[in-house]
Design an enzyme around this catalytic site. Structure first.
Site, PDB file in Angstrom:
ATOM      1  N   GLU A 247      -3.334  10.047  13.270  1.00  0.00           N
ATOM      2  CA  GLU A 247      -2.582   9.677  14.485  1.00  0.00           C
ATOM      3  C   GLU A 247      -1.672   8.485  14.204  1.00  0.00           C
ATOM      4  OE1 GLU A 247      -5.823  10.352  14.403  1.00  0.00           O
ATOM      5  OE2 GLU A 247      -5.927  12.160  15.652  1.00  0.00           O
TER       6      GLU A 247
ATOM      7  N   GLU B 215       0.859  -1.181   0.000  1.00  0.00           N
ATOM      8  CA  GLU B 215       0.000   0.000   0.000  1.00  0.00           C
ATOM      9  C   GLU B 215       0.903   1.241   0.000  1.00  0.00           C
ATOM     10  OE1 GLU B 215      -2.535   0.143   3.414  1.00  0.00           O
ATOM     11  OE2 GLU B 215      -3.879   1.571   2.474  1.00  0.00           O
TER      12      GLU B 215
HETATM   13  C1  LIG Z   1     -12.675   5.928   2.564  1.00  0.00           C
HETATM   14  C2  LIG Z   1     -12.243   4.710   3.333  1.00  0.00           C
HETATM   15  C3  LIG Z   1     -11.961   3.530   2.670  1.00  0.00           C
HETATM   16  C4  LIG Z   1     -11.565   2.379   3.391  1.00  0.00           C
HETATM   17  N1  LIG Z   1     -11.342   1.220   2.691  1.00  0.00           N
HETATM   18  C5  LIG Z   1     -11.023   0.094   3.383  1.00  0.00           C
HETATM   19  C6  LIG Z   1     -10.876  -1.161   2.702  1.00  0.00           C
HETATM   20  O1  LIG Z   1     -11.031  -1.247   1.483  1.00  0.00           O
HETATM   21  N2  LIG Z   1     -10.584  -2.270   3.415  1.00  0.00           N
HETATM   22  C7  LIG Z   1     -10.405  -2.221   4.765  1.00  0.00           C
HETATM   23  O2  LIG Z   1     -10.113  -3.266   5.346  1.00  0.00           O
HETATM   24  N3  LIG Z   1     -10.554  -1.057   5.463  1.00  0.00           N
HETATM   25  C8  LIG Z   1     -10.870   0.096   4.797  1.00  0.00           C
HETATM   26  N4  LIG Z   1     -11.043   1.286   5.471  1.00  0.00           N
HETATM   27  C9  LIG Z   1     -10.941   1.283   6.932  1.00  0.00           C
HETATM   28  C10 LIG Z   1      -9.725   2.004   7.462  1.00  0.00           C
HETATM   29  O3  LIG Z   1      -8.564   1.237   7.252  1.00  0.00           O
HETATM   30  C11 LIG Z   1     -10.002   2.256   8.955  1.00  0.00           C
HETATM   31  O4  LIG Z   1     -11.130   3.115   9.038  1.00  0.00           O
HETATM   32  C12 LIG Z   1      -8.829   2.911   9.625  1.00  0.00           C
HETATM   33  O5  LIG Z   1      -7.739   2.012   9.698  1.00  0.00           O
HETATM   34  C13 LIG Z   1      -9.181   3.409  11.049  1.00  0.00           C
HETATM   35  O6  LIG Z   1      -9.803   2.428  11.778  1.00  0.00           O
HETATM   36  P1  LIG Z   1     -11.177   2.694  12.544  1.00  0.00           P
HETATM   37  O7  LIG Z   1     -12.121   3.337  11.582  1.00  0.00           O
HETATM   38  O8  LIG Z   1     -11.591   1.448  13.199  1.00  0.00           O
HETATM   39  O9  LIG Z   1     -10.831   3.789  13.644  1.00  0.00           O
HETATM   40  P2  LIG Z   1     -10.173   3.489  15.060  1.00  0.00           P
HETATM   41  O10 LIG Z   1      -8.988   2.620  14.871  1.00  0.00           O
HETATM   42  O11 LIG Z   1     -11.230   3.014  15.995  1.00  0.00           O
HETATM   43  O12 LIG Z   1      -9.682   4.926  15.478  1.00  0.00           O
HETATM   44  C14 LIG Z   1     -10.524   5.881  16.161  1.00  0.00           C
HETATM   45  C15 LIG Z   1      -9.658   7.063  16.567  1.00  0.00           C
HETATM   46  O13 LIG Z   1      -8.644   6.641  17.494  1.00  0.00           O
HETATM   47  C16 LIG Z   1      -7.361   7.007  17.025  1.00  0.00           C
HETATM   48  N5  LIG Z   1      -6.382   5.975  17.372  1.00  0.00           N
HETATM   49  C17 LIG Z   1      -6.500   4.629  17.197  1.00  0.00           C
HETATM   50  N6  LIG Z   1      -5.370   3.998  17.594  1.00  0.00           N
HETATM   51  C18 LIG Z   1      -4.520   4.964  18.021  1.00  0.00           C
HETATM   52  C19 LIG Z   1      -3.198   4.938  18.542  1.00  0.00           C
HETATM   53  N7  LIG Z   1      -2.516   3.796  18.702  1.00  0.00           N
HETATM   54  N8  LIG Z   1      -2.622   6.131  18.857  1.00  0.00           N
HETATM   55  C20 LIG Z   1      -3.290   7.309  18.704  1.00  0.00           C
HETATM   56  N9  LIG Z   1      -4.555   7.376  18.218  1.00  0.00           N
HETATM   57  C21 LIG Z   1      -5.161   6.224  17.867  1.00  0.00           C
HETATM   58  C22 LIG Z   1      -7.520   7.083  15.512  1.00  0.00           C
HETATM   59  O14 LIG Z   1      -6.538   7.924  14.936  1.00  0.00           O
HETATM   60  C23 LIG Z   1      -8.914   7.669  15.376  1.00  0.00           C
HETATM   61  O15 LIG Z   1      -8.897   9.069  15.513  1.00  0.00           O
HETATM   62  C24 LIG Z   1     -11.430   2.439   4.802  1.00  0.00           C
HETATM   63  C25 LIG Z   1     -11.704   3.640   5.460  1.00  0.00           C
HETATM   64  C26 LIG Z   1     -12.110   4.763   4.753  1.00  0.00           C
HETATM   65  C27 LIG Z   1     -12.408   6.030   5.503  1.00  0.00           C
END
Ligand SMILES: Cc1cc2nc3c(=O)[nH]c(=O)nc-3n(C[C@H](O)[C@H](O)[C@H](O)COP(=O)(O)OP(=O)(O)OC[C@H]3O[C@@H](n4cnc5c(N)ncnc54)[C@H](O)[C@@H]3O)c2cc1C
Length: 415
Positions: free
Chosen positions: A381, A254
């Site tokens: 983050e 990626e």
């Molecule tokens: C447009 C789009 C396309 C996507 N396409 C795909 C796809 O094709 N396949 C797929 O598998 N996924 C996909 N995703 C998912 C994407 O990979 C996740 O949304 C992303 O990794 C964040 O995970 P989460 O949404 O669970 O947020 P969370 O991990 O729950 O995060 C919530 C908040 O906590 C913060 N946070 C989390 N961990 C930490 C840390 N260790 N330190 C500091 N802050 C932290 C984050 O920055 C965020 O602000 C897509 C997302 C979007 C928006």
């Protein structure tokens, strides 16, 4: 850094340029050029069909698809730098490749590294030519940034695996033919050690895809449910419980899928401000507007040269490192600021959207898509963590559950 093409690169560029001039779907060029983040579409044509035709009938048939892949898997055997040159020359027509990015940039390289030879010859050429679209099934409600926290279970029954669980945010699942799927196969091991990767046919019995309606009215990603989905063991990628290492291959690729540059919104805001007239004259004459534009120009050129640094590394045969996270981090927030500023300049009309809005809602669409850009492929983050730990060598994030068996990690439900 050396920005000049070598004689060999220059010859490749000339060949690519003349082929594109003769074959690209010119009738869509103006629309594609004008489209920006959150708004790539064609008024009178189905973009999926146009994209597939460009990918297959033109590029793949002439040997310009997935350039850096080996020929036997549908590529051209080109060098990584030739691929970058191609992307630069393809320009606006490259926007037609958006729906293939996950397949070409992540699923394909993962299959190449872990699938059997027969499978590679069967699945990779139609992936390269865009005839088959692939998606990446990693994220879950409980496993996004912390993807190793995922809960979708795969249990071995005879020669098959039975999968149950839920994925979320799966881009393009609603039009994908295949997907790579990360599952938990040993809940008694620490979270990174009990995962296994598979690939599957998205039309398999028990796979249910539910598109998610986004704020901009589009549905680009989905929830995907697995109810007793049967996957043959022959579709396992890598060793049982070694899925984390397979996933790292996907995620590393990626990072490698760098394009000819990241979208910043700067060309769009510069053009907008250059043409906008307010009651007291052209907006570009306003010192505060010029000062904003100047600071974005500096950022955009910083990003351009950061991406050139990665391109130079490719040219020397090196792999771009985690410093590419800088591009995503800076461009993601910049595009959001740019869109907000453009709407402010539009005054009350800024709240309109759709065809009747200023510039047919270009900046409104950009504003609604920008937060997604800051989250997909790693949030701001997480990008900062990567830069801190792997570029600057700062102490690592605290990971208290790293060595705890997955089924012993306290959760709300279990506590
Ligand atoms: C447009 C789009 C396309 C996507 N396409 C795909 C796809 O094709 N396949 C797929 O598998 N996924 C996909 N995703 C998912 C994407 O990979 C996740 O949304 C992303 O990794 C964040 O995970 P989460 O949404 O669970 O947020 P969370 O991990 O729950 O995060 C919530 C908040 O906590 C913060 N946070 C989390 N961990 C930490 C840390 N260790 N330190 C500091 N802050 C932290 C984050 O920055 C965020 O602000 C897509 C997302 C979007 C928006």
């Amino acid at each position: 850094m050396n920005f000049d093409d070598t004689p060999q690169e220059a010859a490749f560029r000339a060949e690519a340029r003349s082929w594109i001039a003769a074959n690209a779907p010119r009738q869509y060029e103006a629309e594609l050029r004008k489209s920006s983040l959150g708004r790539t579409r064609l008024k009178d044509a189905n973009i999926l069909e146009v994209a597939k035709a460009w990918q297959k009938k033109k590029k793949a048939d002439a040997g310009w698809a997935c350039l850096h892949w080996p020929k036997e898997y549908g590529g051209r055997g080109a060098s990584p730098i030739e691929r970058v040159i191609w992307q630069q020359e393809e320009g606006a027509f490259g926007k037609l490749s958006a729906m293939f990015i996950i397949g070409h940039g992540m699923c394909g390289p993962t299959m190449m590294a872990y699938a059997g030879e027969e499978q590679k010859r069967k699945y990779l050429p139609p992936l390269a030519s865009g005839e088959k679209i692939w998606c990446q099934l990693f994220s879950e409600p409980a496993g996004g940034s912390d993807v190793a926290g995922l809960r979708t279970r795969a249990e071995k029954r005879g020669d098959d695996w039975i999968v149950n669980g839920q994925k979320i945010w799966t881009s393009g699942a609603h039009y994908s033919d295949y997907g790579i799927l990360l599952t938990r196969t040993d809940p008694t091991s620490p979270k990174h050690k009990g995962l296994t990767m598979f690939f599957l046919d998205m039309k398999s019995k028990g796979v249910e895809v539910r598109p998610i309606k986004q704020a901009n009215g589009q549905s680009e990603f989905n929830e995907v449910y697995f109810n007793d989905v049967k996957i043959p063991d022959s579709q396992r990628l890598g060793e049982i419980n070694d899925g984390w290492n397979v996933a790292l291959t996907t995620l590393m690729n990626e990072r490698m899928s760098i394009g000819a540059g990241v979208a910043t919104g700067f060309p769009e805001i510069f053009e907008f401000c250059s043409n906008l007239m307010l009651e007291d004259g052209p907006v570009i004459d306003d010192r505060s507007v010029r000062s904003k534009l100047a600071s974005w120009a500096v950022k955009a050129s910083g990003l351009k040269y950061t991406s050139f640094r990665a391109i130079s590394a490719l040219s020397r045969g090196e792999r771009p490192g985690p410093e590419n996270s800088i591009g995503k981090l800076v461009a993601g927030s910049m595009i959001q600021e740019v869109a907000m500023y453009a709407l402010d300049l539009q005054g009350a009309a800024g709240v309109l959207s759709g065809e009747r809005a200023e510039l047919a809602g270009r900046f409104q669409a950009m504003l609604l898509r920008a937060p997604g850009t800051r989250v997909e492929g790693g949030t701001d983050e997480i990008m900062r963590n990567i830069i801190a730990e792997r570029v600057l060598g700062l102490p690592g994030d605290i990971r208290v559950d790293k060595d705890v068996p997955f089924n012993q990690i306290p959760t709300k439900g279990r506590a």
